[in-house]
Scaffold this motif. Structure first.
Motif, PDB file in Angstrom:
ATOM      1  N   GLY A 406       0.801  -1.217   0.000  1.00 14.51           N
ATOM      2  CA  GLY A 406       0.000   0.000   0.000  1.00 14.51           C
ATOM      3  C   GLY A 406       0.833   1.265   0.000  1.00 14.51           C
ATOM      4  O   GLY A 406       0.514   2.230   0.691  1.00 14.51           O
ATOM      5  N   GLU A 407       1.932   1.260  -0.767  1.00 12.69           N
ATOM      6  CA  GLU A 407       2.838   2.406  -0.876  1.00 12.69           C
ATOM      7  C   GLU A 407       3.502   2.760   0.457  1.00 12.69           C
ATOM      8  O   GLU A 407       3.928   3.897   0.664  1.00 12.69           O
ATOM      9  CB  GLU A 407       2.084   3.642  -1.413  1.00 12.69           C
ATOM     10  CG  GLU A 407       1.497   3.458  -2.809  1.00 12.69           C
ATOM     11  CD  GLU A 407       2.581   3.212  -3.857  1.00 12.69           C
ATOM     12  OE1 GLU A 407       3.602   3.932  -3.840  1.00 12.69           O
ATOM     13  OE2 GLU A 407       2.408   2.291  -4.687  1.00 12.69           O
ATOM     14  N   SER A 408       3.596   1.784   1.369  1.00 12.55           N
ATOM     15  CA  SER A 408       4.239   2.006   2.659  1.00 12.55           C
ATOM     16  C   SER A 408       5.198   0.862   2.977  1.00 12.55           C
ATOM     17  O   SER A 408       4.964  -0.283   2.559  1.00 12.55           O
ATOM     18  CB  SER A 408       3.188   2.107   3.776  1.00 12.55           C
ATOM     19  OG  SER A 408       2.339   3.219   3.591  1.00 12.55           O
ATOM     20  N   PHE A 409       6.246   1.175   3.715  1.00 12.74           N
ATOM     21  CA  PHE A 409       7.165   0.136   4.177  1.00 12.74           C
ATOM     22  C   PHE A 409       6.597  -0.470   5.449  1.00 12.74           C
ATOM     23  O   PHE A 409       6.207   0.246   6.381  1.00 12.74           O
ATOM     24  CB  PHE A 409       8.562   0.725   4.413  1.00 12.74           C
ATOM     25  CG  PHE A 409       9.270   1.078   3.148  1.00 12.74           C
ATOM     26  CD1 PHE A 409      10.027   0.131   2.468  1.00 12.74           C
ATOM     27  CD2 PHE A 409       9.170   2.357   2.606  1.00 12.74           C
ATOM     28  CE1 PHE A 409      10.671   0.442   1.277  1.00 12.74           C
ATOM     29  CE2 PHE A 409       9.804   2.684   1.424  1.00 12.74           C
ATOM     30  CZ  PHE A 409      10.565   1.725   0.757  1.00 12.74           C
ATOM     31  N   THR A 410       6.537  -1.777   5.483  1.00 11.93           N
ATOM     32  CA  THR A 410       5.848  -2.487   6.552  1.00 11.93           C
ATOM     33  C   THR A 410       6.767  -3.502   7.234  1.00 11.93           C
ATOM     34  O   THR A 410       7.846  -3.819   6.733  1.00 11.93           O
ATOM     35  CB  THR A 410       4.631  -3.233   6.000  1.00 11.93           C
ATOM     36  OG1 THR A 410       5.081  -4.178   5.003  1.00 11.93           O
ATOM     37  CG2 THR A 410       3.636  -2.276   5.366  1.00 11.93           C
ATOM     38  N   LEU A 411       6.310  -3.999   8.372  1.00 14.94           N
ATOM     39  CA  LEU A 411       6.968  -5.105   9.058  1.00 14.94           C
ATOM     40  C   LEU A 411       6.074  -6.328   8.943  1.00 14.94           C
ATOM     41  O   LEU A 411       4.928  -6.313   9.404  1.00 14.94           O
ATOM     42  CB  LEU A 411       7.226  -4.752  10.525  1.00 14.94           C
ATOM     43  CG  LEU A 411       8.219  -3.615  10.782  1.00 14.94           C
ATOM     44  CD1 LEU A 411       8.312  -3.315  12.276  1.00 14.94           C
ATOM     45  CD2 LEU A 411       9.597  -3.956  10.222  1.00 14.94           C
ATOM     46  N   VAL A 412       6.589  -7.370   8.319  1.00 15.63           N
ATOM     47  CA  VAL A 412       5.809  -8.579   8.062  1.00 15.63           C
ATOM     48  C   VAL A 412       6.411  -9.733   8.859  1.00 15.63           C
ATOM     49  O   VAL A 412       7.592 -10.063   8.676  1.00 15.63           O
ATOM     50  CB  VAL A 412       5.811  -8.934   6.562  1.00 15.63           C
ATOM     51  CG1 VAL A 412       4.886 -10.110   6.295  1.00 15.63           C
ATOM     52  CG2 VAL A 412       5.427  -7.728   5.716  1.00 15.63           C
ATOM     53  N   PRO A 413       5.664 -10.355   9.757  1.00 14.65           N
ATOM     54  CA  PRO A 413       6.198 -11.506  10.483  1.00 14.65           C
ATOM     55  C   PRO A 413       6.675 -12.592   9.517  1.00 14.65           C
ATOM     56  O   PRO A 413       6.015 -12.869   8.514  1.00 14.65           O
ATOM     57  CB  PRO A 413       4.990 -11.987  11.308  1.00 14.65           C
ATOM     58  CG  PRO A 413       4.132 -10.773  11.465  1.00 14.65           C
ATOM     59  CD  PRO A 413       4.291 -10.009  10.184  1.00 14.65           C
ATOM     60  N   MET A 414       7.824 -13.178   9.800  1.00 14.76           N
ATOM     61  CA  MET A 414       8.381 -14.202   8.906  1.00 14.76           C
ATOM     62  C   MET A 414       7.433 -15.381   8.724  1.00 14.76           C
ATOM     63  O   MET A 414       7.364 -15.981   7.646  1.00 14.76           O
ATOM     64  CB  MET A 414       9.720 -14.680   9.445  1.00 14.76           C
ATOM     65  CG  MET A 414      10.827 -13.644   9.335  1.00 14.76           C
ATOM     66  SD  MET A 414      12.347 -14.162  10.144  1.00 14.76           S
ATOM     67  CE  MET A 414      13.429 -12.771   9.738  1.00 14.76           C
TER      68      MET A 414
END
Length: 487
Positions: A406-414
């Protein structure tokens, strides 16, 4: 939490599911090592609110509301840190196949870490092997070591495939007193990082593990873009242009280009859109048969005199059985046969039996693409990825990768990206556009005999060839009614 309150009488959100099942808010929770007690030592004009989120779903209707509890944490710098920078040692490792932008990410991670005034930054050599008991000693990374590495392809740290026992890697991290480890790699690398994170958690060690997703295939689940993909598409477009020139310059010329895309056809699809010269695009997500493919090619040659075909490396595995063993490589990826050479051979054999004499040129730019410098767009993207990874890790975020959604840098759980693989939606807008702009008038797999008979009954008087699944009189369900006129 629903987009609409129940008092408004709106329907509740529908469950969101992937191939592993229904997702819940717990699947998006990112692990944190503990309370952040240190004030940031890196200047920044704006901080990220730890409660800020990026929604998984962005499209909705009043009758199909979305579940706003399914949302990613935002990557970036917080006001306070978990780690004391002056006592923090950072480790960096690059794993798997080469990809444009690897050195850019290493450089960004190093500079960002040093800007926090960390104690030192270590680069581990040749992938996870560098974390084994028999691995090469790590190299100290300073500004002068990484100053110009972004001008080079490949990775200055070296890379390798294959797993190393998590417990063994943890012993190396403990030996070198590593506080933060950045793992740069694809889904196989991040699976290894997940096991490493779990072992660290089991031993109750204050070590953060943060991944940076690397794959030119752009096939990591819940990440809209990975570095190297833009470069791969741009270089693939060059190869297609060459194939188009070769095909146009010969009577009944055929240009065949094989592109990377083991399980997902994003490079092939995007390069087809970017090029505008492709007539047939084959991807793993949409099966095809050799008879219908040959009919498409023959029909194209009869009408236009040349044909350009793009095939992803994982396309047609079901018809490549004699070359397709069940073996896997050291990263756990299925080893496929060479679909490009197979199709070249089959096309040549088919047209030897017809009155059409052809000239076919085969181009495979795969290893050229993955080893070059990134485009400007990818280089800038790598810089942001590296900075967001360091910012997040310094705050104690762990067991996650830095994504883009969504045009944002995110943190995604592995654990979330391990639920499957991102694939081209063959019913979606992008693939529909590919089908509209190529000669292929309906899915390459063709229609069964009953469907053909029904179509003939509806279209009496037409001279539709029974051997072709691609004629101007057919009415496709997901493509243009008339083929485009090529240059």
């Amino acid at each position: 939490m629903s987009l609409y309150s129940e008092t408004e009488g709106r329907p509740k959100p529908l469950p969101y599911a992937d191939e592993k099942g229904v997702l819940s808010a717990d699947d998006f929770v990112v692990s944190t090592l503990g309370e952040c007690t240190y004030e940031t030592t890196r200047p920044r004009f704006a901080f990220v609110d730890d409660k800020q989120r990026v929604l998984l779903q962005s499209h909705y209707t009043p009758t199909k509301p979305i579940d706003t509890s399914l949302a990613f944490e935002v990557a970036g710098q917080r006001e306070r840190m978990f780690f004391d920078p002056h006592n923090t040692i950072v480790g960096i490792v690059t794993c798997g196949g080469l990809c444009p932008g690897l050195n850019d990410v290493v450089r960004a991670l190093t500079y960002a870490s040093l800007n926090y005034n960390v104690k030192k930054v270590l680069g581990y050599r040749y992938g996870y092997h560098g974390l084994s008991k028999d691995g090469h000693p790590p190299v100290k990374l300073e500004s002068r070591q990484v100053n110009t590495i972004h001008d080079l392809g490949g990775t200055v740290l070296g890379s390798s495939r294959g797993p190393i026992p998590a417990a063994e890697m943890v012993e190396t991290l403990k030996r070198d007193k590593i506080n933060i480890l950045f793992t740069i790699g694809g889904d196989g690398t991040q699976r290894g990082a997940q096991m490493l994170f779990e072992e660290i958690t089991r031993q109750k060690l204050p070590i953060a593990v943060v991944g940076i997703p690397k794959t030119i295939d752009n096939d990591i689940l819940y990440i809209s873009r990975t570095f190297g993909f833009d470069t791969a598409v741009e270089q693939a477009r060059v190869a297609i242009s060459c194939a188009h020139a070769e095909a146009q310059s010969a009577d009944n010329g055929i240009g065949l280009v094989k592109l990377m895309g083991r399980d997902s056809g994003f490079i092939a699809a995007k390069a087809t859109l970017a090029s505008g010269d492709v007539n047939i695009c084959l991807i793993p997500e949409e099966p095809f048969t050799l008879p219908s493919l040959m009919a498409n090619i023959e029909n194209r040659l009869v009408h236009r005199g040349h044909c350009v075909i793009v095939v992803a490396e994982g396309a047609g595995v079901d018809i490549l059985k004699e070359f397709n063993s069940a073996k896997t490589d050291s990263s756990g990826n299925t080893s496929y046969g060479d679909i490009g050479m197979f199709l070249k051979s089959e096309i040549t054999s088919y047209f030897k039996k017809t009155k059409l004499g052809i000239t076919i040129k085969y181009i495979d730019p795969s290893y050229t693409i993955r080893s070059i410098k990134p485009t400007s767009a990818d280089a800038a993207f790598c810089e942001e990825l590296g900075n967001k990874a360091v910012d997040s890790a310094m705050c104690g975020k762990t067991g996650c990768i830095v994504g883009y959604w969504g045009e944002s840098f995110t943190l995604v759980p592995m654990k979330l990206i391990a639920r499957g693989r991102k694939k081209v939606d063959v019913k979606g807008h992008m693939w529909n556009t590919v089908k509209q702009m190529t000669w292929t008038m309906q899915p390459i797999g063709g229609k069964d005999e009953k469907s053909k008979e029904k179509e003939k009954e509806k279209d009496e008087g037409s001279e539709l060839s029974s051997s072709s699944t691609c004629s101007s009189s057919s009415t496709p369900s997901s493509a243009a009614t008339h083929p485009p006129t090529p240059l």
